[in-house]
Design an enzyme around this catalytic site. Structure first.
Site, short mmCIF file in Angstrom:
data_model
loop_
_atom_site.label_atom_id
_atom_site.label_comp_id
_atom_site.label_asym_id
_atom_site.label_seq_id
_atom_site.Cartn_x
_atom_site.Cartn_y
_atom_site.Cartn_z
N THR A 83 0.85 -1.18 0.00
CA THR A 83 0.00 0.00 0.00
C THR A 83 0.89 1.22 0.00
OG1 THR A 83 -1.45 1.38 1.40
CG2 THR A 83 -0.21 -0.35 2.49
N CYS A 196 -1.28 4.79 -5.70
CA CYS A 196 -2.19 4.00 -4.87
C CYS A 196 -2.26 2.65 -5.54
CB CYS A 196 -3.57 4.64 -4.78
SG CYS A 196 -4.80 3.59 -4.00
#
Length: 230
Positions: A83, A196
């Site tokens: 992430t 992202c």
């Protein structure tokens, strides 16, 4: 082959991409029946997301520190945090273990420099676009980092959490992202960092007039390079 340790679950939609990409790259390099040695500790994203939006970063950090320790105890030889946003607490995770932590911005920055695209647009959650934990690390590699204007940042952030993290892929949202990319290009961006790990589920190279630097793909490749290093 070294054993890769993945901290996943944020969201599992993109964690599954890490697993796929890593194993495909190992197969491509070593042969058709080869696959990666890896461990994944997949957290429950709910408490992490709540901590993010409440600004309780210490609480989120403790969850990921514990995950990293479990990976090391299980035999992982590096930690890969699947992430971008939670790299905000990367120093905490890195300090919690004695094995290498492979930072996602290092992989993205190296790819941008190698491609000669030194002015990049950054898409990600509001945390990633508005705070410096990723931008500063990219800038330290010689990059100029542009982010969308405030209304565009809000739209990009909303689509990530309300759609991409739950597996919703929308043509209307893709058009929103394409508009943001065009705005960044008009401001001088030479490439777009998909900062992202879910964005590449929505935006593919054919959807952008600018080159895309997909942090999911680049981070996974860096993990393979570490695992196969002599």
């Amino acid at each position: 082959m070294r054993t890769i340790g993945l901290i996943g679950g944020m969201s599992w939609e993109s964690s599954a991409e890490y697993y796929r990409i890593i194993n495909q790259r190992v197969r491509d390099k070593l042969g058709p029946l080869r696959s990666a040695q890896l461990l994944m500790y997949s957290v429950d994203f709910g408490p992490v997301e709540q901590a993010q939006h409440a600004g309780r970063w210490d609480d989120a950090a403790r969850i990921l520190e514990a995950a990293a320790r479990r990976l090391q105890a299980g035999g992982a030889e590096c930690v890969v945090l699947c992430t971008n946003t939670m790299h905000l607490v990367a120093p905490r995770i890195e300090a919690a273990v004695s094995i290498p932590f492979l930072h996602i911005a290092d992989a993205a920055g190296a790819a941008a420099v190698q491609a000669g695209t030194l002015t990049v647009g950054l898409l990600g959650t509001a945390f990633t676009m508005e705070q410096d934990f990723l931008k500063a690390r990219l800038a330290a590699q010689g990059l100029t980092v542009l982010v969308p204007e405030a209304p565009e940042r809000q739209a990009v952030h909303r689509i990530i959490y309300e759609e991409l993290c739950v597996g919703v892929i929308s043509d209307a949202s893709r058009k929103v992202y394409q508009g943001v990319i065009q705005s960044l290009a008009a401001r001088g961006a030479q490439a777009i960092i998909l900062g992202c790990t879910e964005i590449s589920l929505l935006i593919k190279p054919e959807h952008s007039d600018l080159p895309l630097l997909d942090t999911t793909e680049l981070h996974a490749q860096a993990a393979v390079a570490f695992a196969l290093q002599d």
